[in-house]
Design a protein around this motif. Structure first.
Motif, short mmCIF file in Angstrom:
data_model
loop_
_atom_site.label_atom_id
_atom_site.label_comp_id
_atom_site.label_asym_id
_atom_site.label_seq_id
_atom_site.Cartn_x
_atom_site.Cartn_y
_atom_site.Cartn_z
N LEU A 17 0.85 -1.19 0.00
CA LEU A 17 0.00 0.00 0.00
C LEU A 17 0.88 1.24 0.00
N GLY A 18 0.69 2.11 -0.98
CA GLY A 18 1.55 3.28 -1.12
C GLY A 18 0.79 4.58 -1.17
N MET A 19 1.49 5.67 -0.79
CA MET A 19 0.92 7.01 -0.82
C MET A 19 1.96 7.99 -1.33
N PHE A 64 -2.76 7.58 -4.37
CA PHE A 64 -2.64 6.28 -3.72
C PHE A 64 -2.27 5.21 -4.74
N SER A 65 -1.52 4.21 -4.27
CA SER A 65 -1.10 3.11 -5.13
C SER A 65 -1.18 1.81 -4.35
N VAL A 66 -1.66 0.77 -5.02
CA VAL A 66 -1.75 -0.56 -4.43
C VAL A 66 -1.11 -1.56 -5.40
N LYS A 67 -0.20 -2.39 -4.87
CA LYS A 67 0.49 -3.38 -5.69
C LYS A 67 0.33 -4.77 -5.08
N ARG A 94 -0.09 -3.69 -10.53
CA ARG A 94 -0.04 -2.35 -9.95
C ARG A 94 -1.32 -1.58 -10.29
N THR A 95 -1.81 -0.83 -9.30
CA THR A 95 -2.97 0.03 -9.50
C THR A 95 -2.70 1.38 -8.84
N TYR A 102 6.92 8.06 -3.41
CA TYR A 102 5.90 7.23 -2.75
C TYR A 102 6.53 6.49 -1.59
N VAL A 103 5.77 6.31 -0.53
CA VAL A 103 6.16 5.42 0.56
C VAL A 103 5.20 4.24 0.54
N PHE A 104 5.74 3.02 0.57
CA PHE A 104 4.94 1.80 0.52
C PHE A 104 5.10 1.02 1.83
#
Length: 214
Positions: free
Chosen positions: A32-34, A58-61, A70-71, A209-211
């Motif tokens: 989960l990334g931001m 936001f990013s979700v992998k 990846r989204t 981004y921080v995941f």
């Protein structure tokens, strides 16, 4: 002030996780990334006006053995009223950005790895402006939907087995269509015309981004 509080909470989470493990042999099920670019710029008083806006907050992998699904997504709403000397202006904005793709990862050393891949993207934009004057209301607005995609290339730094920093560049092509509404005189109904456009959207690695891996 809110940006500084968010950054302090983030740094606290990183600090608490640092001594948890000293090896990167950890297999996550989801990441989960931001995007924290604007937060860092505000915290260090660097200003954010000159920074290009990354549409994916936001990013979700979902990582696999050598690749990851990846989204990314973001939603922005704005409702604003402005008082002018000639009347009142009401502005309504809606922006939706989505992406989905696949990335392949290569390990460089214990801390660094890079990835490359391809994304499909979607963008929806809607803007409405109502200008109220003594003689009536003037209506303006645009509405468009776009689809496209392109290649991506990025770099990851592993702070801990469960926390990593990431930045990337991309070259997206986007074709969109929609309508545009225009009105000059409140006594005359607004005119509407169809619009089509093609955009090439290259970006350099200007977002961080921080995941968090789970």
């Amino acid at each position: 002030m809110l940006r500084r509080v968010c950054l302090l909470l983030l740094l606290t989470m990183v600090w608490r996780a640092l001594p948890a493990q000293d090896t990167l042999l950890y297999w996550p099920k989801v990441e989960l990334g931001m995007n924290i670019t604007q937060t860092l710029a505000g915290f260090f008083n660097a200003g954010s006006q000159g920074l290009p806006t990354d549409p994916y907050l936001f990013s979700v992998k979902f990582p696999g053995v050598r690749n990851a699904i990846r989204t990314g997504f973001n939603l922005r709403l704005r409702n604003r009223e402005e008082a002018t000397t000639t009347g009142q202006r009401l502005i309504n904005d809606l922006n939706v950005n989505l992406r989905a793709g696949l990335e392949w990862r290569k390990t460089l050393n214990k801390r660094f790895s890079f990835f490359y891949g391809i994304d499909a993207i979607m963008r929806y934009q809607k803007e409405e402006v109502d200008f109220n004057t003594g003689g009536g209301t003037i209506e303006l607005g645009t509405n468009s939907t776009g689809f496209g995609g392109g290649p991506i290339l990025g770099l990851m730094f592993h702070l801990t087995p469960k926390i990593l920093l990431s930045t990337e560049s991309s070259i997206y092509a986007l074709a969109s269509s929609g309508s545009e509404k225009d009105q000059v005189d409140p006594s005359i109904p607004p005119t509407e015309q169809k619009i089509r456009q093609f955009e090439l959207l290259p970006s350099i690695p200007n977002s961080l981004y921080v995941f968090f891996r789970f």
